[in-house]
Write a protein that holds these residues in place. Sequence first.
Motif, PDB file in Angstrom:
ATOM      1  N   GLY A 127       0.765  -1.239   0.000  1.00  0.00           N
ATOM      2  CA  GLY A 127       0.000   0.000   0.000  1.00  0.00           C
ATOM      3  C   GLY A 127       0.795   1.288   0.000  1.00  0.00           C
ATOM      4  O   GLY A 127       0.254   2.353   0.288  1.00  0.00           O
ATOM      5  N   ALA A 128       2.082   1.219  -0.349  1.00  0.00           N
ATOM      6  CA  ALA A 128       2.871   2.445  -0.508  1.00  0.00           C
ATOM      7  C   ALA A 128       2.688   2.957  -1.937  1.00  0.00           C
ATOM      8  O   ALA A 128       2.151   2.259  -2.800  1.00  0.00           O
ATOM      9  CB  ALA A 128       4.346   2.168  -0.223  1.00  0.00           C
ATOM     10  N   ASP A 129       3.146   4.162  -2.182  1.00  0.00           N
ATOM     11  CA  ASP A 129       3.045   4.757  -3.508  1.00  0.00           C
ATOM     12  C   ASP A 129       4.134   4.160  -4.410  1.00  0.00           C
ATOM     13  O   ASP A 129       5.321   4.389  -4.168  1.00  0.00           O
ATOM     14  CB  ASP A 129       3.221   6.272  -3.392  1.00  0.00           C
ATOM     15  CG  ASP A 129       3.040   6.999  -4.708  1.00  0.00           C
ATOM     16  OD1 ASP A 129       3.539   6.512  -5.745  1.00  0.00           O
ATOM     17  OD2 ASP A 129       2.429   8.074  -4.702  1.00  0.00           O
ATOM     18  N   PRO A 130       3.758   3.397  -5.451  1.00  0.00           N
ATOM     19  CA  PRO A 130       4.765   2.755  -6.298  1.00  0.00           C
ATOM     20  C   PRO A 130       5.651   3.750  -7.049  1.00  0.00           C
ATOM     21  O   PRO A 130       6.835   3.463  -7.283  1.00  0.00           O
ATOM     22  CB  PRO A 130       3.957   1.899  -7.280  1.00  0.00           C
ATOM     23  CG  PRO A 130       2.537   2.037  -6.917  1.00  0.00           C
ATOM     24  CD  PRO A 130       2.394   3.037  -5.823  1.00  0.00           C
ATOM     25  N   ASP A 131       5.110   4.911  -7.413  1.00  0.00           N
ATOM     26  CA  ASP A 131       5.927   5.905  -8.119  1.00  0.00           C
ATOM     27  C   ASP A 131       7.006   6.474  -7.203  1.00  0.00           C
ATOM     28  O   ASP A 131       8.156   6.660  -7.612  1.00  0.00           O
ATOM     29  CB  ASP A 131       5.054   7.033  -8.677  1.00  0.00           C
ATOM     30  CG  ASP A 131       4.128   6.549  -9.785  1.00  0.00           C
ATOM     31  OD1 ASP A 131       4.507   5.604 -10.518  1.00  0.00           O
ATOM     32  OD2 ASP A 131       3.030   7.112  -9.909  1.00  0.00           O
ATOM     33  N   LYS A 132       6.633   6.752  -5.956  1.00  0.00           N
ATOM     34  CA  LYS A 132       7.625   7.243  -4.992  1.00  0.00           C
ATOM     35  C   LYS A 132       8.658   6.160  -4.690  1.00  0.00           C
ATOM     36  O   LYS A 132       9.855   6.451  -4.550  1.00  0.00           O
ATOM     37  CB  LYS A 132       6.947   7.691  -3.699  1.00  0.00           C
ATOM     38  CG  LYS A 132       6.147   8.964  -3.827  1.00  0.00           C
ATOM     39  CD  LYS A 132       5.580   9.372  -2.481  1.00  0.00           C
ATOM     40  CE  LYS A 132       4.784  10.654  -2.576  1.00  0.00           C
ATOM     41  NZ  LYS A 132       4.399  11.153  -1.234  1.00  0.00           N
ATOM     42  N   ALA A 133       8.197   4.920  -4.582  1.00  0.00           N
ATOM     43  CA  ALA A 133       9.114   3.811  -4.316  1.00  0.00           C
ATOM     44  C   ALA A 133      10.123   3.670  -5.456  1.00  0.00           C
ATOM     45  O   ALA A 133      11.328   3.492  -5.216  1.00  0.00           O
ATOM     46  CB  ALA A 133       8.330   2.510  -4.123  1.00  0.00           C
ATOM     47  N   GLU A 134       9.641   3.780  -6.674  1.00  0.00           N
ATOM     48  CA  GLU A 134      10.550   3.666  -7.826  1.00  0.00           C
ATOM     49  C   GLU A 134      11.543   4.831  -7.854  1.00  0.00           C
ATOM     50  O   GLU A 134      12.742   4.626  -8.095  1.00  0.00           O
ATOM     51  CB  GLU A 134       9.772   3.622  -9.133  1.00  0.00           C
ATOM     52  CG  GLU A 134      10.713   3.422 -10.324  1.00  0.00           C
ATOM     53  CD  GLU A 134      10.006   3.484 -11.649  1.00  0.00           C
ATOM     54  OE1 GLU A 134      10.158   2.514 -12.416  1.00  0.00           O
ATOM     55  OE2 GLU A 134       9.327   4.501 -11.928  1.00  0.00           O
ATOM     56  N   LEU A 135      11.073   6.041  -7.605  1.00  0.00           N
ATOM     57  CA  LEU A 135      11.956   7.205  -7.618  1.00  0.00           C
ATOM     58  C   LEU A 135      13.052   7.067  -6.560  1.00  0.00           C
ATOM     59  O   LEU A 135      14.237   7.283  -6.835  1.00  0.00           O
ATOM     60  CB  LEU A 135      11.157   8.483  -7.399  1.00  0.00           C
ATOM     61  CG  LEU A 135      11.946   9.788  -7.328  1.00  0.00           C
ATOM     62  CD1 LEU A 135      12.779  10.016  -8.596  1.00  0.00           C
ATOM     63  CD2 LEU A 135      11.006  10.958  -7.066  1.00  0.00           C
ATOM     64  N   ALA A 136      12.670   6.688  -5.340  1.00  0.00           N
ATOM     65  CA  ALA A 136      13.664   6.502  -4.280  1.00  0.00           C
ATOM     66  C   ALA A 136      14.640   5.394  -4.654  1.00  0.00           C
ATOM     67  O   ALA A 136      15.844   5.512  -4.408  1.00  0.00           O
ATOM     68  CB  ALA A 136      12.975   6.201  -2.950  1.00  0.00           C
ATOM     69  N   ALA A 137      14.141   4.330  -5.263  1.00  0.00           N
ATOM     70  CA  ALA A 137      15.009   3.220  -5.659  1.00  0.00           C
ATOM     71  C   ALA A 137      15.993   3.639  -6.747  1.00  0.00           C
ATOM     72  O   ALA A 137      17.169   3.257  -6.697  1.00  0.00           O
ATOM     73  CB  ALA A 137      14.160   2.039  -6.121  1.00  0.00           C
ATOM     74  N   ILE A 138      15.539   4.421  -7.709  1.00  0.00           N
ATOM     75  CA  ILE A 138      16.440   4.897  -8.766  1.00  0.00           C
ATOM     76  C   ILE A 138      17.620   5.636  -8.148  1.00  0.00           C
ATOM     77  O   ILE A 138      18.773   5.447  -8.544  1.00  0.00           O
ATOM     78  CB  ILE A 138      15.696   5.825  -9.757  1.00  0.00           C
ATOM     79  CG1 ILE A 138      14.695   5.041 -10.596  1.00  0.00           C
ATOM     80  CG2 ILE A 138      16.690   6.574 -10.666  1.00  0.00           C
ATOM     81  CD1 ILE A 138      13.717   5.917 -11.381  1.00  0.00           C
ATOM     82  N   LEU A 139      17.337   6.464  -7.151  1.00  0.00           N
ATOM     83  CA  LEU A 139      18.359   7.359  -6.596  1.00  0.00           C
ATOM     84  C   LEU A 139      19.048   6.833  -5.335  1.00  0.00           C
ATOM     85  O   LEU A 139      19.968   7.482  -4.833  1.00  0.00           O
ATOM     86  CB  LEU A 139      17.719   8.715  -6.296  1.00  0.00           C
ATOM     87  CG  LEU A 139      17.304   9.512  -7.533  1.00  0.00           C
ATOM     88  CD1 LEU A 139      16.377  10.649  -7.162  1.00  0.00           C
ATOM     89  CD2 LEU A 139      18.531  10.030  -8.266  1.00  0.00           C
ATOM     90  N   HIS A 140      18.645   5.664  -4.829  1.00  0.00           N
ATOM     91  CA  HIS A 140      19.139   5.249  -3.511  1.00  0.00           C
ATOM     92  C   HIS A 140      20.658   5.094  -3.455  1.00  0.00           C
ATOM     93  O   HIS A 140      21.265   5.331  -2.418  1.00  0.00           O
ATOM     94  CB  HIS A 140      18.420   3.983  -3.020  1.00  0.00           C
ATOM     95  CG  HIS A 140      18.976   2.697  -3.537  1.00  0.00           C
ATOM     96  ND1 HIS A 140      18.760   2.238  -4.816  1.00  0.00           N
ATOM     97  CD2 HIS A 140      19.744   1.769  -2.920  1.00  0.00           C
ATOM     98  CE1 HIS A 140      19.368   1.077  -4.970  1.00  0.00           C
ATOM     99  NE2 HIS A 140      19.982   0.762  -3.828  1.00  0.00           N
ATOM    100  N   ASP A 141      21.296   4.711  -4.542  1.00  0.00           N
ATOM    101  CA  ASP A 141      22.759   4.524  -4.559  1.00  0.00           C
ATOM    102  C   ASP A 141      23.455   5.525  -5.483  1.00  0.00           C
ATOM    103  O   ASP A 141      24.548   5.265  -5.975  1.00  0.00           O
ATOM    104  CB  ASP A 141      23.106   3.100  -5.000  1.00  0.00           C
ATOM    105  CG  ASP A 141      23.043   2.090  -3.873  1.00  0.00           C
ATOM    106  OD1 ASP A 141      22.919   2.486  -2.698  1.00  0.00           O
ATOM    107  OD2 ASP A 141      23.127   0.876  -4.161  1.00  0.00           O
TER     108      ASP A 141
END
Length: 193
Positions: free
Chosen positions: A37-51
């Motif tokens: 139930g989290a926002d998939p777009d926010k999850a993807e954005l954070a994942a793109i930039l996490h490293d």
Amino acid sequence: MKREEMIESVRSQMPEKRWNHTLGVMETAVRLAERYGADPDKAELAAILHDVCKYWRVDEQARIIRENGLPQDLLEYDKELWHAHAGAWIAREQYGVSDEEVLDAIRYHTSGRARMTLLDKVVCLADYMEPGRDFPGVHNIRQNAEHSLEKALITGFDGTIRFLLDKGKRIYPLTFEARNGLIRELEERGESV
């Protein structure tokens, strides 16, 4: 910045193996976000930039931490923690990310923190268990993730803490706080660890 430009920029800053890891984190974060139930777009954005700055020189990461009001105590702990806080700063300053929830998910993806948000949990867990990860205990993390973000993260943090203890390294306090907070959440819901 457009998604494609951001992806290409991040990709250009890391070896192919790390980029493949980032792709795995993106896929896993979206899947976990949709499941829990989290926002998939926010999850993807954070994942793109996490490293984003993981492969930058450590003196540059340290400079970003020192000069931009980031937690100075980070510099007393393992350098593997630095890229998360420096990366959140880079995400804001160079990539124009202004969403604090996304920035926090980047910032705390290595250490966790007390009272982790749903997005924090999703990105941190995706980093632990993306398909390319292969370390002792990852299977248990993946199994727990089928039923509980919290139990999966506790399993991950337990492994990290054991690894650091075995290496004789100091453990960043936020990792203990994250683990304790997750246990508290389970207890408040009447669930066992």
